[in-house]
Design a protein around this motif. Structure first.
Motif: not given
Length: 250
Positions: A39-57, A129-133
């Motif tokens: 989860x931490x790796x995925x959140x980091x990848x999205x935050x580093x991207x050009x997308x707008x991060x939303x954690x939907x829990x 977790x292999x998801x990258x920016x």
């Protein structure tokens, strides 16, 4: 800008990755720790991207009582995001609505596209977790010309589902989800494009693939998902192939 929803659950023993505790050397607690790292790796990848991060829990109200924790689900996931991002005060957190995976993702995507008038929206699994920016940004580029973009897993699931228009989400994640969702998209008159296939850690086979890929990247001196790689190392996980690929601990 694509709004990218990481569709997460609090990493609690027995709630997340239950199959791993039954089919791999990991205990339920260790499986939860691995989920938290991914989860931490995925959140980091999205935050580093050009997308707008939303954690939907999923909130505690939506969880069985036996899976309630000392912290609320939001507090637990915020703390992990804060650790991953060196602060998560600006990160958007919203509760999932729905009784199934399909309903929860469908409600989120529909709300973002119809109510908030986002240009495009995507749902991402926190178990990839292999998801990258580059994956997030590449999929966003494809969404400019294709109403639906899917990120498949080797076993036919979907770790990324991006939309510039809605589909009928009822049962959309019925296995094999990549086929089901493509059918729903075509039925709605939408073109479908794909992004790179990645393994997830939801199954023993997916975890084996991930462990081999991460260990290979470490050996080659290439970029790895930081938190997941550390967890794999701490757990001593590796793959042997004497009588077929098997996940073992050193």
């Amino acid at each position: 800008m694509t709004v990218v929803a990481v569709v997460a659950e609090p990493p609690r023993e027995g709630l997340v990755l239950p199959e791993l505790a039954e089919t791999t050397p990991l205990s339920g607690e260790e499986a939860a720790d691995l989920y938290a790292a991914a989860y931490k790796d995925v959140v980091s990848a999205v935050a580093d991207s050009g997308g707008d991060l939303l954690v939907n829990y999923r909130s505690d109200v939506d969880l069985p009582e036996k899976h309630h924790g000392e912290q609320s689900a939001e507090e637990e996931l915020r703390a992990l995001a804060r650790d991953a991002l060196d602060g998560a005060d600006d990160t958007r957190f919203e509760v999932q609505v729905g009784t199934t995976r399909s309903a929860r993702v469908g409600n989120t995507i529909t709300h973002l596209l119809d109510r908030e008038e986002a240009t495009s929206a995507a749902a991402i699994s926190p178990t990839a977790p292999l998801l990258a920016r580059t994956h997030v940004d590449g999929a966003a580029m494809k969404l400019r010309n294709n109403p639906v973009v899917l990120g498949p897993t080797p076993d036919g699931d979907v770790y990324y589902a991006g939309f510039a228009d809605t589909i009928d989400f009822q049962g959309a994640y019925e296995p094999p989800a990549v086929e089901t969702m493509a059918t729903r998209a075509v039925d709605a008159g939408h073109a479908v494009e794909y992004t790179e296939m990645l393994p997830t850690i939801d199954t023993a086979a997916g975890l084996r693939s991930l462990v081999s890929l991460v260990r290979s990247r470490v050996t080659a001196g290439r970029i790895v998902p930081e938190f997941t790689a550390m967890q794999i190392d701490d757990l001593g996980l590796r793959v042997e192939d004497d009588d077929g690929p098997t996940l073992v601990r050193e």
